[in-house]
Scaffold this active site. Structure first.
Site, PDB file in Angstrom:
ATOM      1  N   HIS A 176      94.848 -63.322  44.677  1.00 16.75           N
ATOM      2  CA  HIS A 176      95.795 -63.163  45.797  1.00 16.75           C
ATOM      3  C   HIS A 176      96.920 -62.198  45.374  1.00 16.75           C
ATOM      4  O   HIS A 176      97.244 -62.113  44.201  1.00 16.75           O
ATOM      5  CB  HIS A 176      96.366 -64.553  46.090  1.00 16.75           C
ATOM      6  CG  HIS A 176      97.041 -64.709  47.417  1.00 16.75           C
ATOM      7  ND1 HIS A 176      98.198 -64.038  47.738  1.00 16.75           N
ATOM      8  CD2 HIS A 176      96.732 -65.465  48.486  1.00 16.75           C
ATOM      9  CE1 HIS A 176      98.563 -64.391  48.965  1.00 16.75           C
ATOM     10  NE2 HIS A 176      97.696 -65.248  49.449  1.00 16.75           N
ATOM     11  N   HIS A 187      98.550 -76.089  48.129  1.00 15.50           N
ATOM     12  CA  HIS A 187      98.670 -75.559  49.494  1.00 15.50           C
ATOM     13  C   HIS A 187      98.104 -76.484  50.572  1.00 15.50           C
ATOM     14  O   HIS A 187      97.578 -76.027  51.584  1.00 15.50           O
ATOM     15  CB  HIS A 187      98.010 -74.167  49.592  1.00 15.50           C
ATOM     16  CG  HIS A 187      98.658 -73.315  50.660  1.00 15.50           C
ATOM     17  ND1 HIS A 187      98.175 -72.110  51.078  1.00 15.50           N
ATOM     18  CD2 HIS A 187      99.772 -73.535  51.411  1.00 15.50           C
ATOM     19  CE1 HIS A 187      98.939 -71.613  52.020  1.00 15.50           C
ATOM     20  NE2 HIS A 187      99.919 -72.464  52.243  1.00 15.50           N
ATOM     21  N   CYS A 221      93.868 -69.628  53.664  1.00 11.09           N
ATOM     22  CA  CYS A 221      93.957 -70.588  52.544  1.00 11.09           C
ATOM     23  C   CYS A 221      93.958 -72.065  52.910  1.00 11.09           C
ATOM     24  O   CYS A 221      93.006 -72.781  52.613  1.00 11.09           O
ATOM     25  CB  CYS A 221      95.228 -70.346  51.742  1.00 11.09           C
ATOM     26  SG  CYS A 221      95.576 -68.640  51.362  1.00 11.09           S
ATOM     27  N   LYS A 281      96.426 -73.926  42.540  1.00 13.68           N
ATOM     28  CA  LYS A 281      97.084 -73.887  43.862  1.00 13.68           C
ATOM     29  C   LYS A 281      96.687 -75.068  44.751  1.00 13.68           C
ATOM     30  O   LYS A 281      95.507 -75.269  45.003  1.00 13.68           O
ATOM     31  CB  LYS A 281      96.713 -72.567  44.542  1.00 13.68           C
ATOM     32  CG  LYS A 281      97.117 -72.469  46.009  1.00 13.68           C
ATOM     33  CD  LYS A 281      96.989 -71.041  46.490  1.00 13.68           C
ATOM     34  CE  LYS A 281      96.933 -70.943  47.998  1.00 13.68           C
ATOM     35  NZ  LYS A 281      96.878 -69.545  48.459  1.00 13.68           N
ATOM     36  N   ASP A 341      91.103 -67.193  45.023  1.00 22.81           N
ATOM     37  CA  ASP A 341      91.969 -66.979  46.192  1.00 22.81           C
ATOM     38  C   ASP A 341      91.831 -65.541  46.708  1.00 22.81           C
ATOM     39  O   ASP A 341      92.017 -64.594  45.933  1.00 22.81           O
ATOM     40  CB  ASP A 341      93.419 -67.269  45.781  1.00 22.81           C
ATOM     41  CG  ASP A 341      94.300 -67.579  46.971  1.00 22.81           C
ATOM     42  OD1 ASP A 341      93.864 -67.341  48.116  1.00 22.81           O
ATOM     43  OD2 ASP A 341      95.423 -68.057  46.766  1.00 22.81           O
ATOM     44  N   ASP A 342      91.515 -65.389  47.974  1.00 20.34           N
ATOM     45  CA  ASP A 342      91.410 -64.056  48.597  1.00 20.34           C
ATOM     46  C   ASP A 342      90.390 -63.154  47.892  1.00 20.34           C
ATOM     47  O   ASP A 342      90.590 -61.934  47.807  1.00 20.34           O
ATOM     48  CB  ASP A 342      92.771 -63.325  48.591  1.00 20.34           C
ATOM     49  CG  ASP A 342      93.734 -63.875  49.615  1.00 20.34           C
ATOM     50  OD1 ASP A 342      93.434 -64.919  50.216  1.00 20.34           O
ATOM     51  OD2 ASP A 342      94.801 -63.264  49.820  1.00 20.34           O
ATOM     52  N   ASP A 400      88.188 -68.719  48.803  1.00 24.18           N
ATOM     53  CA  ASP A 400      88.767 -69.526  49.883  1.00 24.18           C
ATOM     54  C   ASP A 400      88.705 -68.802  51.225  1.00 24.18           C
ATOM     55  O   ASP A 400      88.756 -69.430  52.272  1.00 24.18           O
ATOM     56  CB  ASP A 400      90.204 -69.948  49.552  1.00 24.18           C
ATOM     57  CG  ASP A 400      91.193 -68.802  49.563  1.00 24.18           C
ATOM     58  OD1 ASP A 400      90.787 -67.642  49.336  1.00 24.18           O
ATOM     59  OD2 ASP A 400      92.396 -69.052  49.788  1.00 24.18           O
ATOM     60  N   ASN A 401      88.601 -67.494  51.183  1.00 21.58           N
ATOM     61  CA  ASN A 401      88.465 -66.702  52.423  1.00 21.58           C
ATOM     62  C   ASN A 401      88.089 -65.280  52.030  1.00 21.58           C
ATOM     63  O   ASN A 401      88.015 -64.954  50.840  1.00 21.58           O
ATOM     64  CB  ASN A 401      89.753 -66.718  53.265  1.00 21.58           C
ATOM     65  CG  ASN A 401      91.026 -66.468  52.477  1.00 21.58           C
ATOM     66  OD1 ASN A 401      91.869 -67.348  52.336  1.00 21.58           O
ATOM     67  ND2 ASN A 401      91.176 -65.256  51.944  1.00 21.58           N
TER      68      ASN A 401
END
Ligand SMILES: *[C@@H]1O[C@H](CO)[C@@H](O)[C@H](O)[C@H]1NC(C)=O
Ligand SMILES: *[C@@H]1O[C@H](CO)[C@@H](O)[C@H](O)[C@H]1NC(C)=O
Ligand SMILES: *[C@@H]1O[C@H](CO)[C@@H](O)[C@H](O)[C@H]1NC(C)=O
Ligand SMILES: *[C@@H]1O[C@H](CO)[C@@H](O)[C@H](O)[C@H]1NC(C)=O
Ligand SMILES: *[C@@H]1O[C@H](CO)[C@@H](O)[C@H](O)[C@H]1NC(C)=O
Ligand SMILES: *[C@@H]1O[C@H](CO)[C@@H](O)[C@H](O)[C@H]1NC(C)=O
Ligand SMILES: *[C@@H]1O[C@H](CO)[C@@H](O)[C@H](O)[C@H]1NC(C)=O
Length: 500
Positions: A220, A129, A73, A127, A35-36, A278-279
């Site tokens: 994240h 989401h 996300c 996660k 994540d991130d 994810d990004n």
């Protein structure tokens, strides 16, 4: 005649049996989503952060260096799970906020649905989401036999609680198939989720192939890590970057542990593992994407051009760097194809099967990539033309080498890691001319977006606007429902969960 056809049958049977045993055996498939996680935060991109396990896994496999995700996300997760662009699922604006009755629509079967249909044991840790306002949107109704994780965007790594903005109270967001998990307070999520994933591996009944989706909370915000992981970064002055580096190290260790468990269980040789962010990295929370421009949330490369690689004993090639255009929506047809699953019942996919590209280096079938069209994002400037796509709308598309950005892509500066300075000076033209709403880059020649070509190549701008116009014609209206008061965890036992 008789003998001949019997022989033929026998030959066919032999081929089928040996084929099934060797070539056609369904592989175990493990997808790990960080994540991130920023472009400049993995060892093999020259990062100041040490990631020995990820580096080893990647060099044993195929590094994807022309690999794209979405800038935030829920959008990336929706495309991973459905193989479809957000303009086709109504999720093109923002991310799914807790309290918003929105989700990946049920008429999109998920990757897990398809794996299950193909005979896989399917498990998810981490996660989600992708919406939870009704039970039927939860992971265990979307193809996963088991689920252990949290539903919202982010939370405290040890209390597993998330602040509910409307009453300022932190409520629990951690559950499995049986309901909320109350007894893991103090257990750092990188450890917890790695242990749960390892448990899935250890408990796996090997008569079935395994599909495991591990969506780490790491890395994240909030910036939290057990002190021991930060120690090796005492040379990093910036406190956020130092903690973040420790968080990356913990995740890297987790990947080492998971790989070891897959090997000990005897699954590794028949496993394909995909690792992806994810990004882009969030530069305000320790992440970094330099030399790419921009950050998470933006349509600059720093938001979209992601870290990704494929590895595992079943991968027929090793030590390759792949420069073909690959996007997160491609995993759906690629992995369902590998699983010998069926794409029957899916709506038209936007992803391409990339297996030949990844395993043999054949050219990618993907020449066009819609980054997004977001009609609800604040407009910028006035339309450049009246008879094609409205350039005040936030959008971006890639066609071959060229990338067109319209509207407001977000802050477009280059952000080196804290403590390092830029070795060039270019003004952010976005700030200089607040009405400007068209940029064109040759990403092949200029991956860091230093040279805007929109004035020099108006015909290319028009051509790419034509692509956006065509995509726009296929889009569904964005689904952006109002916040729903009934979602308050206070009304549901103090836990985030379905409220309708
Ligand atoms: C996370 O929760 C713990 C326990 O409640 C608390 O001590 C800590 O300050 C919290 N951390 C953050 C970043 O909110
Ligand atoms: C929490 O409870 C579960 C289920 O009983 C158990 O498996 C787990 O080990 C417990 N965790 C802790 C930290 O005690
Ligand atoms: C990895 O395994 C080691 C040894 O069991 C353990 O000490 C460590 O906490 C684990 N790390 C993670 C991130 O799970
Ligand atoms: C595809 O799905 C349809 C409708 O669910 C079904 O009738 C058909 O038999 C399926 N085809 C295959 C090849 O699975
Ligand atoms: C587009 O239409 C508006 C309103 O009719 C007009 O003011 C504007 O000049 C036109 N722009 C172009 C580029 O033709
Ligand atoms: C996209 O299509 C819709 C519906 O046809 C239209 O109203 C809108 O103006 C188009 N958007 C852009 C940016 O051209
Ligand atoms: C983009 O740059 C590449 C590499 O320099 C070059 O080969 C290609 O022709 C350029 N494409 C366009 C459309 O200018």
């Amino acid at each position: 005649m008789m003998t001949l056809s019997l022989r033929l049958l026998f030959a066919v049977w032999l081929t089928a049996v040996s084929g099934r045993d060797i070539r056609n055996k369904q592989p175990n498939i493990v997808v790990v989503l960080a994540d991130d996680y920023g472009f400049n935060d993995i060892g093999y991109h020259g990062s100041q952060i040490f990631t020995p396990n990820l580096d080893q896994l990647a060099s044993d496999g195929v590094k994807l260096e022309n690999y794209y995700v979405q800038p935030i996300c829920s959008p990336t997760r929706s495309q991973l799970m459905s193989g479809r662009y957000q303009i086709h699922t109504g999720l093109q604006h923002g991310l799914i906020n807790s309290g918003q009755p929105s989700a990946l629509p049920l008429d999109n079967p998920t990757m897990a649905d398809k794996m299950k249909e193909a005979g896989y044991a399917t498990h998810m840790v981490g996660k989600w989401h992708l919406g939870y306002f009704k039970a039927e949107y939860m992971p265990f109704y979307r193809g996963f036999d088991t689920y252990y994780g949290y539903l919202t965007a982010c939370e405290n790594y040890t209390s597993h609680k998330r602040l509910y903005p409307h009453d300022g109270v932190a409520y629990l967001d951690l559950r499995d198939n049986n309901g909320p998990i109350y007894n893991e307070s103090g257990h750092y999520s990188t450890h917890l989720f790695t242990e749960k994933a390892i448990h899935v591996v250890q408990a796996h009944d090997t008569s079935k192939p395994l599909f495991l989706y591990l969506a780490y909370q790491s890395v994240h915000a909030p910036l939290q890590v057990p002190g021991e992981y930060e120690k090796k970064y005492s040379h990093i002055q910036d406190e956020k970057r130092r903690t973040y580096a420790g968080m990356v190290s913990a995740m890297d260790e987790g990947m080492g542990n998971l790989t070891k468990a897959l090997k000990e269980k005897g699954l590794w040789d028949n496993t394909i593992l995909v690792f992806s962010t994810d990004n882009g990295g969030e530069t305000y929370s320790g992440g970094n994407n330099f030399p790419l421009r921009g950050r998470k949330f933006t349509l600059w490369e720093g938001g979209l051009h992601g870290v990704g690689f494929v590895t595992g004993g079943r991968l027929p090639v090793k030590g390759l760097v792949n420069n073909e255009l690959i996007h997160v929506s491609d995993w759906f047809p690629t992995l369902v194809g590998l699983a010998q699953g069926s794409l029957n019942g899916t709506k038209p996919l936007d992803g391409f099967d990339m297996w030949d590209t990844i395993s043999r280096g054949t050219p990618s079938e993907r020449t066009v990539l819609l980054h997004n069209i977001d009609p609800l994002f604040a407009k910028r400037g006035v339309p450049l033309y009246n008879d094609t796509f409205d350039t005040s709308v936030r959008a971006a598309v890639r066609v071959g080498d060229m990338k067109l950005i319209t509207g407001d892509p977000g802050k477009g500066i280059w952000i080196p890691p804290p403590g390092e300075s830029l070795d060039f000076h270019i003004e952010d033209d976005r700030q200089k001319s607040p009405e400007k709403n068209v940029w064109l880059f040759n990403i092949t020649a200029d991956p860091n977006e230093h040279h805007d070509l929109s004035d020099q190549m108006p015909d290319v701008v028009l051509s790419l606007l034509g692509y956006l116009e065509q995509f726009n014609e296929t889009s569904v209206p964005p689904n952006w429902p109002h916040f729903d008061w009934r979602s308050s965890p206070a009304r549901h036992g103090g836990v985030y969960g379905p409220w309708m």
